[in-house]
Design an enzyme around this catalytic site. Structure first.
Site, PDB file in Angstrom:
ATOM      1  N   ASP A 102       0.837  -1.206   0.000  1.00  0.00           N
ATOM      2  CA  ASP A 102       0.000   0.000   0.000  1.00  0.00           C
ATOM      3  C   ASP A 102       0.872   1.258   0.000  1.00  0.00           C
ATOM      4  O   ASP A 102       2.045   1.203   0.390  1.00  0.00           O
ATOM      5  CB  ASP A 102      -0.884   0.044   1.256  1.00  0.00           C
ATOM      6  CG  ASP A 102      -1.851  -1.130   1.305  1.00  0.00           C
ATOM      7  OD1 ASP A 102      -2.185  -1.669   0.235  1.00  0.00           O
ATOM      8  OD2 ASP A 102      -2.265  -1.485   2.422  1.00  0.00           O
TER       9      ASP A 102
HETATM   10  N1  URA Z   1      -1.229  -6.009   3.797  1.00  0.00           N
HETATM   11  C1  URA Z   1      -1.728  -4.758   3.850  1.00  0.00           C
HETATM   12  O1  URA Z   1      -2.759  -4.507   4.449  1.00  0.00           O
HETATM   13  N2  URA Z   1      -1.046  -3.787   3.213  1.00  0.00           N
HETATM   14  C2  URA Z   1       0.133  -3.999   2.575  1.00  0.00           C
HETATM   15  O2  URA Z   1       0.712  -3.059   2.022  1.00  0.00           O
HETATM   16  C3  URA Z   1       0.642  -5.313   2.544  1.00  0.00           C
HETATM   17  C4  URA Z   1      -0.059  -6.297   3.167  1.00  0.00           C
END
Ligand code: URA
Length: 231
Positions: A102
């Site tokens: 993310d």
């Molecule tokens: N899980 C999440 O919620 N975000 C990420 O960036 C990676 C795994």
């Protein structure tokens, strides 16, 4: 492989520019000037020089990045920076990320132009563990750990049992074997907690190089590559 393709993969310019360089006599194969762009070379054995310098050829690149917060794992985005902007010297390659982090997640990100490699790592059937350091909004409790380690039913999928290592009351290391959208954040919300900071520390037996500052990157070593594909 064609000589012009070989030089394009090594980063010597666009195919059009390279054709021109070849015609102008910049390129030698095994000590002989070659002026044909479709000249076939053996990329494993032939020695190619460009303007007198040995060309280092890599069929694929495998980059380890310490992803900073604030950039996205997409090829282009109108609002945010992309992770590819951090690796301009490989912009001539068709790069993609191995899975996605993310925008606000930091840590270990693999970037490559090798589809088979990426597929091997993200395929759930290979059960490659990914370890995330999660800073939590509230102290973790036994019931939450139990639920994370049992697996959680979401509307769209059920998470496999995860592993939890408690670092302190508000920091855990969570190991998961899949990589669904926002999976870690959703798992913590589902058990009644919340992630306030997320960093990926490892994928399989490969751990984020602590020397890499956020936004820093380097190529994977052969040993790391072998560990990931379990040679
Ligand atoms: N899980 C999440 O919620 N975000 C990420 O960036 C990676 C795994």
């Amino acid at each position: 492989m064609r000589l012009d393709k070989y030089l394009a993969l090594a980063g010597y310019g666009s195919r059009k520019e390279i054709k021109q360089f070849i015609r102008n006599g910049y390129v030698e194969v095994n000590g002989e000037i070659i002026k044909k762009d479709d000249f076939k070379i053996d990329e494993n054995n032939d020695s190619v020089t460009f303007d007198g310098e040995l060309v280092e050829y890599m069929e694929h690149v495998y980059i380890m990045m310490n992803k900073p917060a604030g950039c996205v794992c997409a090829n282009d985005d109108r609002k945010a920076e992309t992770v590819f902007e951090y690796v301009p010297e490989y912009s001539h390659r068709d790069l993609f990320t191995v899975g996605r982090l993310d925008i606000d997640t930091t840590g270990l990100l693999l970037i490559t132009d090798d589809g088979d490699f990426a597929h091997h790592i993200i395929s759930p059937k290979n059960m490659i563990p990914k370890v995330y350091q999660c800073d939590l909004i509230s102290p973790i409790n036994d019931e939450q750990i139990k639920q994370l380690e049992t697996g959680i039913d979401f509307k769209d999928f059920s998470s496999m049992p995860a592993k939890v290592e408690v670092v302190d009351s508000k920091r855990i290391l969570l190991t998961i074997f899949e990589g669904k959208f926002h999976q870690v954040k959703r798992m913590l919300i589902a058990v009644g907690n919340e992630v306030v900071n997320l960093k990926r520390l490892s994928i399989g037996d490969v751990t984020l190089d602590e020397e890499l500052i956020e936004g820093g990157y380097r190529l994977l070593t052969t040993d790391e590559y072998d560990k990931l594909i379990k040679k």
